[in-house]
Write a protein that holds these residues in place. Structure first.
Motif, PDB file in Angstrom:
ATOM      1  N   CYS A  24      28.828   9.695  50.911  1.00 14.29           N
ATOM      2  CA  CYS A  24      28.077   8.448  50.698  1.00 14.29           C
ATOM      3  C   CYS A  24      26.739   8.690  50.001  1.00 14.29           C
ATOM      4  CB  CYS A  24      27.836   7.752  52.037  1.00 14.29           C
ATOM      5  SG  CYS A  24      29.344   7.244  52.861  1.00 14.29           S
ATOM      6  N   CYS A  25      25.928   9.590  50.539  1.00 10.26           N
ATOM      7  CA  CYS A  25      24.559   9.762  50.027  1.00 10.26           C
ATOM      8  C   CYS A  25      24.336  11.069  49.272  1.00 10.26           C
ATOM      9  CB  CYS A  25      23.551   9.649  51.167  1.00 10.26           C
ATOM     10  SG  CYS A  25      23.587  11.042  52.337  1.00 10.26           S
ATOM     11  N   GLY A  26      25.275  12.005  49.347  1.00  8.26           N
ATOM     12  CA  GLY A  26      25.133  13.278  48.650  1.00  8.26           C
ATOM     13  C   GLY A  26      24.378  14.343  49.417  1.00  8.26           C
ATOM     14  N   ARG A  27      23.913  14.019  50.625  1.00  5.22           N
ATOM     15  CA  ARG A  27      23.204  15.008  51.445  1.00  5.22           C
ATOM     16  C   ARG A  27      24.089  16.237  51.634  1.00  5.22           C
ATOM     17  NH1 ARG A  27      22.214  14.656  57.803  1.00  5.22           N
ATOM     18  NH2 ARG A  27      20.953  16.531  57.981  1.00  5.22           N
ATOM     19  N   ILE A  28      23.454  17.416  51.708  1.00  6.31           N
ATOM     20  CA  ILE A  28      24.202  18.667  51.878  1.00  6.31           C
ATOM     21  C   ILE A  28      23.763  19.333  53.172  1.00  6.31           C
ATOM     22  CG2 ILE A  28      24.641  20.967  50.933  1.00  6.31           C
ATOM     23  CD1 ILE A  28      24.196  19.769  48.156  1.00  6.31           C
ATOM     24  N   GLY A  29      24.729  19.803  53.934  1.00  6.35           N
ATOM     25  CA  GLY A  29      24.459  20.551  55.158  1.00  6.35           C
ATOM     26  C   GLY A  29      25.042  21.945  55.056  1.00  6.35           C
ATOM     27  N   ASP A  30      24.495  22.852  55.858  1.00  4.92           N
ATOM     28  CA  ASP A  30      24.941  24.243  55.873  1.00  4.92           C
ATOM     29  C   ASP A  30      26.003  24.461  56.944  1.00  4.92           C
ATOM     30  OD1 ASP A  30      23.182  25.139  53.872  1.00  4.92           O
ATOM     31  OD2 ASP A  30      21.567  25.399  55.329  1.00  4.92           O
ATOM     32  N   ILE A  31      27.043  25.198  56.606  1.00  3.17           N
ATOM     33  CA  ILE A  31      28.057  25.653  57.553  1.00  3.17           C
ATOM     34  C   ILE A  31      27.849  27.153  57.677  1.00  3.17           C
ATOM     35  CG2 ILE A  31      30.522  25.907  58.014  1.00  3.17           C
ATOM     36  CD1 ILE A  31      30.905  23.361  56.263  1.00  3.17           C
ATOM     37  N   MET A  32      27.281  27.555  58.803  1.00  8.50           N
ATOM     38  CA  MET A  32      26.859  28.948  58.941  1.00  8.50           C
ATOM     39  C   MET A  32      27.974  29.868  59.450  1.00  8.50           C
ATOM     40  SD  MET A  32      24.010  28.647  57.554  1.00  8.50           S
ATOM     41  CE  MET A  32      23.448  30.340  57.663  1.00  8.50           C
ATOM     42  N   SER A  33      29.135  29.322  59.748  1.00  4.43           N
ATOM     43  CA  SER A  33      30.306  30.125  60.106  1.00  4.43           C
ATOM     44  C   SER A  33      31.347  29.918  59.017  1.00  4.43           C
ATOM     45  CB  SER A  33      30.869  29.693  61.460  1.00  4.43           C
ATOM     46  OG  SER A  33      29.891  29.791  62.459  1.00  4.43           O
ATOM     47  N   PRO A  34      31.169  30.569  57.873  1.00  2.00           N
ATOM     48  CA  PRO A  34      32.044  30.285  56.737  1.00  2.00           C
ATOM     49  C   PRO A  34      33.481  30.732  56.954  1.00  2.00           C
ATOM     50  CG  PRO A  34      30.624  32.152  56.246  1.00  2.00           C
ATOM     51  CD  PRO A  34      30.192  31.614  57.585  1.00  2.00           C
ATOM     52  N   LEU A  35      34.374  29.964  56.350  1.00  2.00           N
ATOM     53  CA  LEU A  35      35.785  30.351  56.319  1.00  2.00           C
ATOM     54  C   LEU A  35      35.973  31.396  55.226  1.00  2.00           C
ATOM     55  CD1 LEU A  35      37.466  26.830  56.484  1.00  2.00           C
ATOM     56  CD2 LEU A  35      37.269  28.502  58.321  1.00  2.00           C
ATOM     57  N   PRO A  36      36.973  32.242  55.353  1.00  2.00           N
ATOM     58  CA  PRO A  36      37.216  33.232  54.287  1.00  2.00           C
ATOM     59  C   PRO A  36      37.574  32.541  52.973  1.00  2.00           C
ATOM     60  CG  PRO A  36      38.571  33.687  56.235  1.00  2.00           C
ATOM     61  CD  PRO A  36      37.904  32.369  56.464  1.00  2.00           C
ATOM     62  N   THR A  37      36.984  33.009  51.908  1.00  2.00           N
ATOM     63  CA  THR A  37      37.273  32.465  50.584  1.00  2.00           C
ATOM     64  C   THR A  37      38.578  33.064  50.088  1.00  2.00           C
ATOM     65  OG1 THR A  37      34.913  32.327  50.170  1.00  2.00           O
ATOM     66  CG2 THR A  37      36.340  32.189  48.259  1.00  2.00           C
ATOM     67  N   PRO A  38      39.455  32.258  49.508  1.00  2.00           N
ATOM     68  CA  PRO A  38      40.742  32.793  49.044  1.00  2.00           C
ATOM     69  C   PRO A  38      40.546  33.798  47.910  1.00  2.00           C
ATOM     70  CG  PRO A  38      40.476  30.495  48.370  1.00  2.00           C
ATOM     71  CD  PRO A  38      39.308  30.831  49.240  1.00  2.00           C
ATOM     72  N   PRO A  39      41.378  34.820  47.869  1.00  2.00           N
ATOM     73  CA  PRO A  39      41.279  35.805  46.778  1.00  2.00           C
ATOM     74  C   PRO A  39      41.720  35.186  45.455  1.00  2.00           C
ATOM     75  CG  PRO A  39      43.212  36.238  48.127  1.00  2.00           C
ATOM     76  CD  PRO A  39      42.462  35.125  48.794  1.00  2.00           C
ATOM     77  N   VAL A  40      41.117  35.655  44.366  1.00  2.79           N
ATOM     78  CA  VAL A  40      41.467  35.121  43.051  1.00  2.79           C
ATOM     79  C   VAL A  40      42.101  36.171  42.145  1.00  2.79           C
ATOM     80  CG1 VAL A  40      39.723  33.307  43.131  1.00  2.79           C
ATOM     81  CG2 VAL A  40      39.147  35.526  42.126  1.00  2.79           C
ATOM     82  N   SER A  41      42.107  37.413  42.587  1.00  7.06           N
ATOM     83  CA  SER A  41      42.682  38.451  41.727  1.00  7.06           C
ATOM     84  C   SER A  41      44.165  38.187  41.512  1.00  7.06           C
ATOM     85  CB  SER A  41      42.471  39.839  42.339  1.00  7.06           C
ATOM     86  OG  SER A  41      43.138  39.940  43.571  1.00  7.06           O
ATOM     87  N   GLY A  42      44.580  38.257  40.274  1.00 11.26           N
ATOM     88  CA  GLY A  42      45.972  38.025  39.919  1.00 11.26           C
ATOM     89  C   GLY A  42      46.351  36.559  39.831  1.00 11.26           C
ATOM     90  N   MET A  43      45.412  35.662  40.071  1.00 12.41           N
ATOM     91  CA  MET A  43      45.708  34.235  39.995  1.00 12.41           C
ATOM     92  C   MET A  43      45.878  33.841  38.530  1.00 12.41           C
ATOM     93  SD  MET A  43      43.384  31.093  41.455  1.00 12.41           S
ATOM     94  CE  MET A  43      43.700  31.447  43.171  1.00 12.41           C
ATOM     95  N   HIS A  44      46.919  33.068  38.258  1.00 11.82           N
ATOM     96  CA  HIS A  44      47.161  32.603  36.885  1.00 11.82           C
ATOM     97  C   HIS A  44      47.069  31.091  36.849  1.00 11.82           C
ATOM     98  CE1 HIS A  44      48.707  32.254  32.852  1.00 11.82           C
ATOM     99  NE2 HIS A  44      49.602  31.374  33.299  1.00 11.82           N
ATOM    100  N   VAL A  45      46.252  30.599  35.931  1.00 10.86           N
ATOM    101  CA  VAL A  45      46.112  29.166  35.718  1.00 10.86           C
ATOM    102  C   VAL A  45      46.350  28.908  34.240  1.00 10.86           C
ATOM    103  CG1 VAL A  45      44.552  27.184  35.857  1.00 10.86           C
ATOM    104  CG2 VAL A  45      44.422  28.982  37.596  1.00 10.86           C
ATOM    105  N   PRO A  46      47.322  28.070  33.895  1.00  6.50           N
ATOM    106  CA  PRO A  46      47.582  27.792  32.479  1.00  6.50           C
ATOM    107  C   PRO A  46      46.305  27.337  31.759  1.00  6.50           C
ATOM    108  CG  PRO A  46      49.297  26.836  33.848  1.00  6.50           C
ATOM    109  CD  PRO A  46      48.226  27.332  34.780  1.00  6.50           C
ATOM    110  N   GLY A  47      46.058  27.958  30.606  1.00 13.23           N
ATOM    111  CA  GLY A  47      44.890  27.618  29.806  1.00 13.23           C
ATOM    112  C   GLY A  47      43.648  28.429  30.138  1.00 13.23           C
ATOM    113  N   PHE A  48      43.712  29.292  31.173  1.00  7.31           N
ATOM    114  CA  PHE A  48      42.569  30.125  31.552  1.00  7.31           C
ATOM    115  C   PHE A  48      42.939  31.595  31.431  1.00  7.31           C
ATOM    116  CE2 PHE A  48      41.387  26.133  33.288  1.00  7.31           C
ATOM    117  CZ  PHE A  48      40.000  26.124  33.332  1.00  7.31           C
ATOM    118  N   ALA A  49      42.058  32.360  30.826  1.00  4.37           N
ATOM    119  CA  ALA A  49      42.289  33.797  30.687  1.00  4.37           C
ATOM    120  C   ALA A  49      42.165  34.497  32.034  1.00  4.37           C
ATOM    121  CB  ALA A  49      41.308  34.405  29.689  1.00  4.37           C
ATOM    122  N   GLU A  50      41.238  34.027  32.870  1.00  4.98           N
ATOM    123  CA  GLU A  50      41.073  34.625  34.198  1.00  4.98           C
ATOM    124  C   GLU A  50      40.328  33.665  35.118  1.00  4.98           C
ATOM    125  OE1 GLU A  50      38.046  37.844  34.589  1.00  4.98           O
ATOM    126  OE2 GLU A  50      37.727  37.506  32.449  1.00  4.98           O
TER     127      GLU A  50
END
Length: 133
Positions: free
Chosen positions: A86-112
């Motif tokens: 609604c307002c764009g306010r940003i809050g911090d999440i201090m217990s982050p979830l693991p970020t997905p790995p991107v190595s080997g990911m293929h997306v059409p139209g992107f070199a990497e």
């Protein structure tokens, strides 16, 4: 880079100090208002240039999502963010979830794919209360 571009100028130090004092993830314009209290002659352009320099050098985070105003975060501890839809306010999440790995990911139209991040959408307490009224 020249020494002028890499040294910690007084203006840059004040911008960094003011950003690190807040948890509101301010825009450059909002931060400019705070910095001007300490450095009345600083220009908005100087604030923008220094924020970009600090973000590019890894001193701060630049928070940008498509269609939203760029905001800045001085907290470099590993964390993620939630943005109010609604307002764009940003809050911090201090217990982050693991970020997905991107190595080997293929997306059409992107070199990497170089990186990934997780950002959450939600409704802040103020907006939720306003909706209930």
């Amino acid at each position: 880079m020249s020494q002028t571009q890499t040294r910690m100028t007084r203006q840059r130090a004040v911008i960094l100090e003011e950003l690190r004092k807040t948890t509101t993830h301010p825009t450059a314009d909002e931060l400019y208002g705070k910095v001007r209290e300490r450095l009345p002659r600083i220009s908005l352009g100087t604030v923008y240039r220094n924020l970009d320099f600090l973000a590019d050098s890894g001193e701060i985070r630049r928070l940008e999502a498509a269609g939203t105003t760029k905001r800045f975060d001085g907290n470099m501890v590993d964390h993620q963010h939630v943005r109010c839809l609604c307002c764009g306010r940003i809050g911090d999440i201090m217990s982050p979830l693991p970020t997905p790995p991107v190595s080997g990911m293929h997306v059409p139209g992107f070199a990497e794919v170089r990186s990934a991040r997780i950002e959450f959408d939600g409704i802040c307490e103020q907006c939720a209360a306003a909706r209930r009224q």
